[in-house]
Design a protein around this motif. Sequence first.
Motif, PDB file in Angstrom:
ATOM      1  N   ALA A 121      28.997  39.726  33.754  1.00 57.63           N
ATOM      2  CA  ALA A 121      29.402  41.106  33.483  1.00 57.63           C
ATOM      3  C   ALA A 121      28.247  41.900  32.892  1.00 57.63           C
ATOM      4  O   ALA A 121      28.053  43.079  33.214  1.00 57.63           O
ATOM      5  N   SER A 126      36.651  36.694  23.863  1.00 53.35           N
ATOM      6  CA  SER A 126      37.404  35.610  24.500  1.00 53.35           C
ATOM      7  C   SER A 126      36.914  35.291  25.918  1.00 53.35           C
ATOM      8  O   SER A 126      37.338  34.303  26.512  1.00 53.35           O
ATOM      9  N   THR A 127      36.015  36.142  26.456  1.00 52.27           N
ATOM     10  CA  THR A 127      35.522  35.923  27.824  1.00 52.27           C
ATOM     11  C   THR A 127      34.595  34.708  27.857  1.00 52.27           C
ATOM     12  O   THR A 127      33.695  34.601  27.019  1.00 52.27           O
ATOM     13  N   LEU A 160      32.666  43.775  26.315  1.00 55.45           N
ATOM     14  CA  LEU A 160      32.695  42.360  26.688  1.00 55.45           C
ATOM     15  C   LEU A 160      33.473  41.620  25.607  1.00 55.45           C
ATOM     16  O   LEU A 160      33.045  41.547  24.460  1.00 55.45           O
ATOM     17  N   ARG A 172      31.041  34.146  32.534  1.00 60.01           N
ATOM     18  CA  ARG A 172      31.569  35.418  33.032  1.00 60.01           C
ATOM     19  C   ARG A 172      31.011  36.598  32.241  1.00 60.01           C
ATOM     20  O   ARG A 172      30.748  37.672  32.791  1.00 60.01           O
ATOM     21  N   ALA A 173      30.844  36.414  30.946  1.00 59.89           N
ATOM     22  CA  ALA A 173      30.275  37.485  30.113  1.00 59.89           C
ATOM     23  C   ALA A 173      28.840  37.787  30.545  1.00 59.89           C
ATOM     24  O   ALA A 173      28.433  38.951  30.610  1.00 59.89           O
TER      25      ALA A 173
END
Length: 257
Positions: free
Chosen positions: A93, A84-85, A81, A89-90
């Motif tokens: 994920a 920068s995500t 992960l 969204r992280a």
Amino acid sequence: AYAPQEAQGMTFSEAGPVPAQGNIAQQIFMYTAFTAGMVKDGLPVVNADGTPKWRFAPSPHGVYWKDGMKLGYQDVGSWTLMKSTPDDRAKAAWLYAQFVTSKTVDVKKSHVGLTFIRESTIQDKSFTERAAKLGGLIEFYRSPARVQWSPTGTNVPDYPKLAQLWWQAIGDASSGAKTAQEAMDSLCAEQEKVMGRIEKSGVQGDIGPKMAEEHDLAYWNADAVKKGNLAPQLKIENEKEKPITINYDELVKSWQK
């Protein structure tokens, strides 16, 4: 001398499915990720009852191998992960990663892809029932022999930069442009340049590469002996001892013991 001519120009992904086509006798290096493509009904390498005409065997070893060294490796799967995500969204994920690696999902996923990440999946009764159709794969994964395979390590400081160097070296050696020794010497020199630049940049902090002073083989061999390490070794005069073939059924029995 023993591979079809077109093999020289194949990429990794092109070569992977070839054994399932039934026109080769042996694949010297095999990723289990290609197993799923070798067990489908109707293939030339599958019997009418669904059992395979092929078998998996663990990697053989040469004269430099010592007990305690690895005999192969595998990519076991991991999740990255990126910093920068965006957070939302992280988090998504992370939830998806937990779902995909959960026990119930992993059993189904492993039946489809035949790549394993969980001990519980390897031991699942559904794989006991299917083992005869997977050519030794399950027996191997359930055995102590699998600890002779290493997982993918964390000691490759920049995979994309280094990978392009070793593919070039493989090309030079397989085409005959360089001897194996010349290709390895060149690869070593080029990789050390890249790792030296990474070290100087400081971009990887205290987990980046730290280059040692250059010394000859005798020095590093003496260092290995002193520290109880198994490599590097000095050159053995007879590198090609008479090969020994182990009976496959006996090999499988030794795993079970």
